[in-house]
Design a protein around this motif. Structure first.
Motif, mmCIF file in Angstrom:
data_model
loop_
_atom_site.group_PDB
_atom_site.id
_atom_site.type_symbol
_atom_site.label_atom_id
_atom_site.label_comp_id
_atom_site.label_asym_id
_atom_site.label_seq_id
_atom_site.Cartn_x
_atom_site.Cartn_y
_atom_site.Cartn_z
ATOM 1 N N LEU A 23 0.829 -1.210 0.000
ATOM 2 C CA LEU A 23 0.000 0.000 0.000
ATOM 3 C C LEU A 23 0.859 1.254 0.000
ATOM 4 O O LEU A 23 0.524 2.242 -0.666
ATOM 5 C CB LEU A 23 -0.928 -0.005 1.217
ATOM 6 C CG LEU A 23 -1.878 1.194 1.334
ATOM 7 C CD1 LEU A 23 -2.819 1.266 0.131
ATOM 8 C CD2 LEU A 23 -2.667 1.122 2.639
ATOM 9 N N PHE A 24 1.991 1.214 0.707
ATOM 10 C CA PHE A 24 2.888 2.369 0.736
ATOM 11 C C PHE A 24 3.430 2.660 -0.669
ATOM 12 O O PHE A 24 3.477 3.812 -1.115
ATOM 13 C CB PHE A 24 4.046 2.124 1.703
ATOM 14 C CG PHE A 24 5.025 3.261 1.758
ATOM 15 C CD1 PHE A 24 4.803 4.338 2.594
ATOM 16 C CD2 PHE A 24 6.166 3.258 0.966
ATOM 17 C CE1 PHE A 24 5.707 5.403 2.640
ATOM 18 C CE2 PHE A 24 7.071 4.311 1.009
ATOM 19 C CZ PHE A 24 6.834 5.384 1.847
ATOM 20 N N ASN A 29 3.255 6.112 -5.364
ATOM 21 C CA ASN A 29 3.178 6.337 -6.803
ATOM 22 C C ASN A 29 1.940 7.138 -7.173
ATOM 23 O O ASN A 29 1.953 7.920 -8.125
ATOM 24 C CB ASN A 29 3.189 4.995 -7.533
ATOM 25 C CG ASN A 29 3.577 5.150 -8.983
ATOM 26 O OD1 ASN A 29 4.694 5.516 -9.307
ATOM 27 N ND2 ASN A 29 2.642 4.896 -9.879
ATOM 28 N N MET A 30 0.861 6.962 -6.405
ATOM 29 C CA MET A 30 -0.345 7.750 -6.636
ATOM 30 C C MET A 30 -0.082 9.230 -6.402
ATOM 31 O O MET A 30 -0.598 10.090 -7.117
ATOM 32 C CB MET A 30 -1.465 7.262 -5.718
ATOM 33 C CG MET A 30 -2.814 7.928 -5.977
ATOM 34 S SD MET A 30 -3.411 7.617 -7.642
ATOM 35 C CE MET A 30 -5.024 8.386 -7.564
ATOM 36 N N VAL A 150 -6.818 5.309 2.316
ATOM 37 C CA VAL A 150 -5.437 5.793 2.352
ATOM 38 C C VAL A 150 -4.967 6.126 0.936
ATOM 39 O O VAL A 150 -4.362 7.177 0.687
ATOM 40 C CB VAL A 150 -4.502 4.735 2.987
ATOM 41 C CG1 VAL A 150 -3.042 5.129 2.811
ATOM 42 C CG2 VAL A 150 -4.843 4.562 4.466
ATOM 43 N N TYR A 151 -5.243 5.243 0.006
ATOM 44 C CA TYR A 151 -4.846 5.444 -1.391
ATOM 45 C C TYR A 151 -5.479 6.717 -1.949
ATOM 46 O O TYR A 151 -4.809 7.528 -2.609
ATOM 47 C CB TYR A 151 -5.279 4.224 -2.200
ATOM 48 C CG TYR A 151 -4.813 4.192 -3.629
ATOM 49 C CD1 TYR A 151 -3.482 3.934 -3.943
ATOM 50 C CD2 TYR A 151 -5.708 4.374 -4.682
ATOM 51 C CE1 TYR A 151 -3.057 3.863 -5.264
ATOM 52 C CE2 TYR A 151 -5.298 4.317 -5.998
ATOM 53 C CZ TYR A 151 -3.972 4.060 -6.282
ATOM 54 O OH TYR A 151 -3.564 4.003 -7.588
ATOM 55 N N SER A 152 -6.777 6.925 -1.692
ATOM 56 C CA SER A 152 -7.480 8.111 -2.171
ATOM 57 C C SER A 152 -6.946 9.376 -1.519
ATOM 58 O O SER A 152 -6.833 10.422 -2.170
ATOM 59 C CB SER A 152 -8.981 7.972 -1.907
ATOM 60 O OG SER A 152 -9.506 6.831 -2.542
ATOM 61 N N VAL A 268 -11.278 14.280 2.212
ATOM 62 C CA VAL A 268 -11.413 12.939 1.634
ATOM 63 C C VAL A 268 -11.798 11.871 2.662
ATOM 64 O O VAL A 268 -12.664 11.027 2.392
ATOM 65 C CB VAL A 268 -10.118 12.543 0.885
ATOM 66 C CG1 VAL A 268 -10.054 11.042 0.647
ATOM 67 C CG2 VAL A 268 -10.055 13.267 -0.451
ATOM 68 N N PRO A 269 -11.187 11.856 3.866
ATOM 69 C CA PRO A 269 -11.565 10.798 4.823
ATOM 70 C C PRO A 269 -13.028 10.817 5.242
ATOM 71 O O PRO A 269 -13.537 9.820 5.746
ATOM 72 C CB PRO A 269 -10.642 11.069 6.024
ATOM 73 C CG PRO A 269 -9.482 11.821 5.452
ATOM 74 C CD PRO A 269 -10.072 12.673 4.383
ATOM 75 N N PHE A 270 -13.718 11.931 5.041
ATOM 76 C CA PHE A 270 -15.102 12.046 5.492
ATOM 77 C C PHE A 270 -16.103 11.942 4.349
ATOM 78 O O PHE A 270 -17.301 12.063 4.565
ATOM 79 C CB PHE A 270 -15.296 13.386 6.214
ATOM 80 C CG PHE A 270 -14.242 13.669 7.244
ATOM 81 C CD1 PHE A 270 -14.267 13.036 8.470
ATOM 82 C CD2 PHE A 270 -13.203 14.554 6.971
ATOM 83 C CE1 PHE A 270 -13.280 13.280 9.421
ATOM 84 C CE2 PHE A 270 -12.217 14.805 7.913
ATOM 85 C CZ PHE A 270 -12.256 14.171 9.146
ATOM 86 N N ALA A 271 -15.611 11.720 3.123
ATOM 87 C CA ALA A 271 -16.490 11.734 1.956
ATOM 88 C C ALA A 271 -17.519 10.612 1.993
ATOM 89 O O ALA A 271 -18.693 10.823 1.669
ATOM 90 C CB ALA A 271 -15.651 11.655 0.681
#
Length: 405
Positions: A23-24, A29-30, A150-152, A268-271
């Protein structure tokens, strides 16, 4: 999040070096993919002045990246199915690093633009593949949703990071805005070789006319295209205005643009919680109205207006538009799609998103070049923004989905 398609399922013979290291790498890369959208923005006036390029030419350093992204998106699932996600992902990272070096060491306009097109094409391979790899590696349920969050979050933060780096690096030498991603990409590539799993290769599902006639997908694609196209074009216009009329440095310009992107990264975390409560249609419509209001506000202000009474309120409204609409548009695009087709549907949607920039940036640059002052270009941006409101309002006949992942 739905089960990963067969072309993305991990092979038991190659599980990599663990879920969270993977994931890291994918999230890192994202960030690179996302910041490439903005990293040259603040540097454009310096590049144009140094190389003697008109605005119509220098804008291709931004729209060229979007063009490469849009052109490759539909082929990504095909290549991933044929060669495997792991092989495509690693090859794209290597080519991304090489294009960064070539662009960073060149003063030739064609080479600079070509390097940006190549990097956009590489991002079109790695961004969707990263999400597919998460779906294949993390079990469904809370762990997978946490990984996608996390990715988003990294992706949303990438645009802000790119702006700050653009202002910082352009103040020294604009070549660094092209060159600096190379060592980062190579580091992620080396780590990725250790942790990215192999995937089962199968024939990707074909898009049918029924899918392409999907109302929510069409509305989301058109809405995201207008939102993204007007957003990037407005930032381009304001950047050259702050650099030219206001005489601001690249770093000061970068800071001035932050109100348009920091709110999204923070929200983003609350979307997901917001969409569970309000559905997708109402936030999308509210976001389109906010974006249009910001564009119309700046159009109505005199050209002599200060940053505090002109660009700043407009940027705040546009930033609010992304907070309201970004996640809802993404979710509405796939809401009526069976899991096996979601990868292809997302490719269609993201192609539309990038097409908004490919169309709007050259058009706005041409208007800024043809007419004295920004008024005509602003009017064009505002007109497209009003069209985006019209598209969003058609979705209010239903309330959109409330269920999240």
């Amino acid at each position: 999040m739905a089960e990963a398609p067969a072309s993305a399922r991990t092979s038991p013979s190659r599980t990599g070096g663990g879920q969270w290291p993977l994931l890291f790498v994918l999230s890192g890369n994202m960030v690179l993919d996302a910041l490439e959208v903005s990293v040259v923005l603040v540097a454009l006036p310096s590049i144009g002045a140094d190389l003697g390029l008109p605005l119509m030419s220098v804008q291709w350093l931004m729209s060229g990246f979007a063009l490469g992204f849009a052109a490759m998106l539909m082929y990504g699932p095909v290549l991933g199915a044929r060669w495997g996600l792991r092989r495509c992902y690693l090859a794209a990272m290597l080519l991304f690093a090489a294009a960064s070096v070539v662009g960073g060491l060149s003063d030739d306009t064609a080479v600079l633009i070509a390097s940006r097109v190549v990097k956009g094409a590489c991002a079109a391979l790695t961004a969707p593949a990263g999400l597919a790899l998460i779906g294949a590696t993390f079990p469904g349920g809370p762990r997978q949703r946490r990984a996608v969050s996390v990715y988003s979050l990294f992706g949303a933060a990438g645009f802000t990071v790119g702006l700050l780096l653009s202002g910082l690096l352009a103040a020294d030498a604009w070549h660094w805005t092209f060159l600096f991603p190379a060592p980062v990409a190579l580091g992620l590539l080396v780590w990725g070789i250790r942790v990215i799993p192999a995937t089962v290769r199968t024939k990707p599902p074909r898009l049918t006319r029924t899918v392409l006639r999907n109302g929510p997908l069409v509305r989301s694609t058109l809405g995201a295209a207008t939102l993204n196209g007007t957003y990037i074009s407005l930032l381009l216009l304001i950047t050259f205005r702050l650099s030219g009329e206001y005489g601001w440095s690249p770093w000061r310009t970068a800071l001035a643009l932050l109100p348009a992107c920091v709110p999204l990264a923070v929200s983003v975390p609350f979307a997901a919680r917001r969409i569970q409560r309000f559905g997708t249609a109402r936030p999308i419509a509210a976001g389109a109205v906010c974006a249009s209001a910001g564009q119309l506000f700046l159009l109505a202000r005199p050209e002599s207006a200060s940053y505090l009474t002109g660009p700043l309120p407009s940027l705040l409204l546009v930033g609010a538009a992304f907070v309201l609409s970004f996640a809802a548009l993404n979710m509405q695009a796939v809401q009526n799609t069976e899991p096996a087709l979601r990868g292809r549907v997302v490719s269609v949607y993201q192609t539309g998103v990038q097409a908004g920039s490919v169309i709007m940036l050259p058009a706005v640059a041409a208007l800024l070049t043809r007419y004295d002052g920004p008024r005509t270009a602003l009017a064009a941006i505002a007109l497209v923004g009003v069209a985006g409101v019209g598209v969003a309002l058609t979705g209010l006949r239903g309330n959109g989905v409330r269920e999240v992942g």
